[in-house]
Design a protein around this motif. Structure first.
Motif, PDB file in Angstrom:
ATOM      1  N   UNK A 136       0.829  -1.203   0.000  1.00 47.86           N
ATOM      2  CA  UNK A 136       0.000   0.000   0.000  1.00 47.86           C
ATOM      3  C   UNK A 136       0.861   1.251   0.000  1.00 47.86           C
ATOM      4  N   UNK A 137       1.947   1.250   0.760  1.00 51.45           N
ATOM      5  CA  UNK A 137       2.854   2.400   0.776  1.00 51.45           C
ATOM      6  C   UNK A 137       3.477   2.624  -0.597  1.00 51.45           C
ATOM      7  N   UNK A 138       3.816   1.544  -1.279  1.00 53.71           N
ATOM      8  CA  UNK A 138       4.384   1.646  -2.623  1.00 53.71           C
ATOM      9  C   UNK A 138       3.363   2.222  -3.603  1.00 53.71           C
ATOM     10  N   UNK A 139       2.111   1.753  -3.509  1.00 55.60           N
ATOM     11  CA  UNK A 139       1.042   2.311  -4.346  1.00 55.60           C
ATOM     12  C   UNK A 139       0.869   3.807  -4.091  1.00 55.60           C
ATOM     13  N   UNK A 140       0.826   4.166  -2.829  1.00 51.62           N
ATOM     14  CA  UNK A 140       0.582   5.554  -2.448  1.00 51.62           C
ATOM     15  C   UNK A 140       1.665   6.471  -3.021  1.00 51.62           C
ATOM     16  N   UNK A 141       2.918   6.066  -2.869  1.00 49.73           N
ATOM     17  CA  UNK A 141       4.021   6.881  -3.389  1.00 49.73           C
ATOM     18  C   UNK A 141       3.981   6.956  -4.911  1.00 49.73           C
ATOM     19  N   UNK A 142       3.602   5.862  -5.552  1.00 53.00           N
ATOM     20  CA  UNK A 142       3.519   5.848  -7.016  1.00 53.00           C
ATOM     21  C   UNK A 142       2.457   6.820  -7.484  1.00 53.00           C
ATOM     22  N   UNK A 143       1.292   6.816  -6.841  1.00 50.99           N
ATOM     23  CA  UNK A 143       0.221   7.744  -7.218  1.00 50.99           C
ATOM     24  C   UNK A 143       0.670   9.199  -7.036  1.00 50.99           C
ATOM     25  N   UNK A 144       1.334   9.493  -5.938  1.00 50.72           N
ATOM     26  CA  UNK A 144       1.782  10.860  -5.675  1.00 50.72           C
ATOM     27  C   UNK A 144       2.778  11.331  -6.728  1.00 50.72           C
ATOM     28  N   UNK A 145       3.632  10.418  -7.174  1.00 53.03           N
ATOM     29  CA  UNK A 145       4.634  10.776  -8.180  1.00 53.03           C
ATOM     30  C   UNK A 145       4.041  10.833  -9.584  1.00 53.03           C
ATOM     31  N   UNK A 146       3.045   9.992  -9.849  1.00 51.93           N
ATOM     32  CA  UNK A 146       2.469   9.888 -11.185  1.00 51.93           C
ATOM     33  C   UNK A 146       1.491  11.020 -11.481  1.00 51.93           C
ATOM     34  N   UNK A 147       0.718  11.433 -10.478  1.00 54.24           N
ATOM     35  CA  UNK A 147      -0.353  12.408 -10.702  1.00 54.24           C
ATOM     36  C   UNK A 147      -0.140  13.647  -9.831  1.00 54.24           C
TER      37      UNK A 147
END
Length: 255
Positions: A229-240
């Motif tokens: 979940x932490x990996x998803x969260x960071x990916x979303x923040x960086x992607x969008x």
């Protein structure tokens, strides 16, 4: 001296706790080896629906095989029946329904599928053998607040998980490519609503079973899902750039 099976099941449960902590550390260090994070250079990969069906199937097949192959004395009691049914119902959905609803999905490395297959065999044996042969509950356990609360959490968690997966599957319209920000349901509060649902589900199961075996599975689930979940969260923040900053990682209003 040969270890008696009840003691063996306890030992395997404590080992499951230790494995969960180890996997938590490894996922924090090297990341998740699946989906968008998996290496596209792996020589052996399986289509996502095939991988999901194969790796989850032992958690359904092992309990059914064990209960059919040996007298399941404890399943004469309703608490044991209901708890084992809770476990099996999840994996009917996860291995026989969910994989066939997947739209596309990135191929899964074979080694990742094998690891999940081994764990599902291991955990399927621990949970089903304990509940069918050794777990002792009074007949009125089904009215105990721990059971009732746990069952309610399990049911709510499964519904959240299924609904969140539905949202993720329908992010793209036919013909569209690329990633989008999930909207609706608990995705308005956390980045990994599907993981939150699964965590609630197994914490409820652990509470309802009130056992080392159920608690070990809940802890293992937390250790695996939190770093993902932490990996998803960071990916979303960086992607969008417009990703909602108020969204938490896994648990609404906490983190």
């Amino acid at each position: 001296m040969e270890l008696a099976e009840p003691s063996l099941l306890d030992a395997l449960s404590y080992l499951e706790c230790a494995l969960g902590i180890l996997i938590f550390v490894l996922l924090k260090l090297v990341g998740s080896p699946y989906g968008r994070y998996a290496s596209q250079h792996s020589a052996w990969r399986l289509a996502a629906p095939t991988a999901w069906a194969l790796q989850e199937l032992p958690s359904l097949a092992v309990p059914l095989f064990l209960c059919a192959g040996t007298p399941a004395e404890r399943l004469r009691r309703w608490p044991n029946r209901i708890l084992l049914a809770m476990f099996i119902v999840h994996y009917v959905q996860r291995s026989l329904i969910f994989p066939f609803l997947i739209r596309g999905g990135k191929p899964t490395p074979l080694y990742s599928c094998v690891i999940a297959f081994v764990f599902c065999t291991y955990n399927g044996y621990v949970q089903s053998r304990y509940l069918s042969q050794y777990a002792e509950y009074a007949d009125d356990w089904v009215t105990d607040p721990r059971f009732l609360t746990g069952f309610a959490l399990w049911a709510a968690g499964m519904l959240i998980n299924i609904h969140s997966d539905h949202i993720l599957r329908n992010l793209r319209q036919p013909g569209e490519t690329g990633y989008k920000i999930p909207r609706g349901g608990l995705f308005e509060y956390v980045s990994a609503a599907n993981y939150f649902g699964e965590l609630v589900e197994w914490c409820g199961y652990g509470l309802a079973s009130w056992s080392v075996q159920g608690g070990a599975f809940a802890l293992f689930t937390f250790c695996v899902l939190l770093p993902r979940a932490q990996e998803h969260h960071q990916w979303y923040l960086q992607k969008f750039e417009n990703y909602p900053k108020f969204r938490k990682i896994l648990i609404p209003f906490l983190f």
